[in-house]
Design an enzyme around this catalytic site. Structure first.
Site, mmCIF file in Angstrom:
data_model
loop_
_atom_site.group_PDB
_atom_site.id
_atom_site.type_symbol
_atom_site.label_atom_id
_atom_site.label_comp_id
_atom_site.label_asym_id
_atom_site.label_seq_id
_atom_site.Cartn_x
_atom_site.Cartn_y
_atom_site.Cartn_z
ATOM 1 N N LYS A 1 -40.423 50.875 9.855
ATOM 2 C CA LYS A 1 -39.965 52.121 9.254
ATOM 3 C C LYS A 1 -39.565 53.148 10.324
ATOM 4 O O LYS A 1 -38.454 53.658 10.315
ATOM 5 C CB LYS A 1 -41.054 52.692 8.340
ATOM 6 C CG LYS A 1 -41.453 51.708 7.235
ATOM 7 C CD LYS A 1 -42.621 52.186 6.422
ATOM 8 C CE LYS A 1 -43.113 51.110 5.465
ATOM 9 N NZ LYS A 1 -42.165 50.752 4.413
ATOM 10 N N ASP B 1 -53.954 54.162 7.333
ATOM 11 C CA ASP B 1 -52.731 53.376 7.231
ATOM 12 C C ASP B 1 -51.575 54.329 7.519
ATOM 13 O O ASP B 1 -51.283 55.235 6.732
ATOM 14 C CB ASP B 1 -52.600 52.790 5.819
ATOM 15 C CG ASP B 1 -51.333 51.959 5.631
ATOM 16 O OD1 ASP B 1 -50.432 52.024 6.487
ATOM 17 O OD2 ASP B 1 -51.242 51.255 4.614
ATOM 18 N N TRP C 1 -50.026 51.579 -2.070
ATOM 19 C CA TRP C 1 -50.471 50.890 -0.856
ATOM 20 C C TRP C 1 -51.966 51.036 -0.623
ATOM 21 O O TRP C 1 -52.644 50.076 -0.257
ATOM 22 C CB TRP C 1 -49.660 51.360 0.350
ATOM 23 C CG TRP C 1 -48.225 50.989 0.176
ATOM 24 C CD1 TRP C 1 -47.156 51.823 0.007
ATOM 25 C CD2 TRP C 1 -47.689 49.652 0.069
ATOM 26 N NE1 TRP C 1 -46.002 51.100 -0.183
ATOM 27 C CE2 TRP C 1 -46.296 49.777 -0.154
ATOM 28 C CE3 TRP C 1 -48.249 48.373 0.131
ATOM 29 C CZ2 TRP C 1 -45.461 48.662 -0.299
ATOM 30 C CZ3 TRP C 1 -47.425 47.264 -0.021
ATOM 31 C CH2 TRP C 1 -46.051 47.418 -0.230
#
Length: 365
Positions: A202, A178, A108
């Site tokens: 999530k 992030d 990511w």
């Protein structure tokens, strides 16, 4: 395969949600607040929905202790969208040319780094690619450029199962985090980063809404090419409603926040998350069949990756675990192996059931 009960869903996202939240959404689906309609069907600019929006923002401020010096944006496009929005909004703040530093510790953050190259100079200040993203480079090895607009890192890499134990120190350069996969999983000092961003799918609710927490002095410096929906100043001035927002996802995030407050807030859920992670890692460490390959101090509490030492057993392991109602354990194709995502809503009973299954499978293997 069908089940007559709730499974234990170890998917990385969209992920399992609290049963209490799902039941409330079900009860309110056809007649929300006595209006004779669903929350999905009302105007995003109605008084009723604006009350939802404002409560969601306030509850997030409470849960994360976000000071008034930070703006909260509820956007669309996920983390990948912000990979473009961040350089377009922040790179002009660099001392000379548009420039930013990136710490790459997994898939990511690597995506973030590659996307930023379209808008200016993206300096690869550190990377653990050579170590197959199983660790985090020592802070002393980072090659920060010194004249960058910001430094970006991914606090938790869902694919490799690597997590920063603390917020790194980069001095006076604005730090961007992030937190898509560990937001609200533990206490975070918001003041340590200039920008926090992540999707809701999530630890919060269903996919659809992306949370951006940005220090207000960093808003209003976007590049001229910045699309309207990615311009933080435009979104901040319109309560994230320059276009129709993801109303149902915002409503569901609000239910998730209420559930988390009811559990005792972030401090309480962090303790529960640590207990779940310890239970699974302790089993892996004494196992003769399974192994975790991440440096211990950087093991994720949210995404526990593991491998069967005899990979010929992978297919049978997945078939039997699925049949037992322990689903979505296959690792990401970029990493292989297995992965158990144990976010906020995963009960400890689910982790206990997984460990018991793994122990029994090992005994029979």
């Amino acid at each position: 395969m069908t089940f007559d009960r709730r499974i234990f869903n170890f998917a990385a996202g969209p992920a399992t949600l609290p049963e209490e939240v799902l039941k409330q959404a079900t009860d309110e689906m056809l007649n929300w607040r006595g209006l004779g309609t669903s929350v999905m069907e009302i105007s995003h600019r109605s008084k009723e929905f604006m009350e939802v929006y404002e409560e969601v923002v306030q509850d997030l401020r409470t849960l994360m202790n976000i000071p008034d010096s930070y703006e909260i944006l509820l956007l669309q496009g996920g983390g990948l969208g912000q990979n473009a929005a961040i350089p377009m909004n922040l790179m002009p703040l660099a001392k000379s040319e548009p420039k930013a530093d990136y710490i790459v510790t997994g898939v990511w953050s690597e995506k973030s780094y590659k996307e930023a190259q379209k808008y200016g100079t993206a300096n690869l200040a550190a990377s653990s690619a050579a170590e197959k993203f199983n660790t985090i480079p020592a802070r002393s090895t980072w090659k920060l450029s010194g004249d960058a607009a910001y430094v970006l890192y991914c606090a938790n890499e869902t694919i490799g199962g690597v997590e920063f134990p603390d917020v790194p120190d980069v001095g006076d350069i604005p730090l961007v985090a992030d937190i898509s996969s560990n937001i609200l999983s533990k206490e975070m000092d918001v003041n340590k980063c200039a920008v926090w961003f992540g999707g809701a799918q999530k630890n919060i609710g269903p996919s659809g809404v992306t949370i951006v927490i940005v220090r207000k002095d960093l808003i209003g410096h976007s590049m001229g090419i910045t699309p309207t929906i990615w311009d933080w100043a435009v979104q901040a001035n319109t309560q994230s409603m320059i276009n129709t927002p993801p109303t149902f996802s915002i409503y569901m995030a609000g239910l998730g926040f209420k559930w988390l407050l009811k559990q005792g807030g972030v401090k309480a859920i962090a303790k529960r998350n640590q207990e779940k992670a310890d239970l699974l890692y302790n089993f892996l460490d004494q196992s003769s069949l399974y192994e975790n390959r991440v440096t211990k101090e950087y093991r994720s509490r949210m995404n526990v990756t593991f491998f069967l030492k005899d990979e010929n057993l992978n297919a049978e392991f997945l078939a039997q675990s699925n049949a037992a109602g322990l689903v979505a354990l296959r690792g990401h194709k970029a990493a292989g192996g297995m992965r158990a995502s144990i976010y906020n809503a995963m009960p400890i009973e689910g982790v206990k059931a997984l460990v018991e299954f793994m122990r029994d499978f090992e005994r029979r293997a």
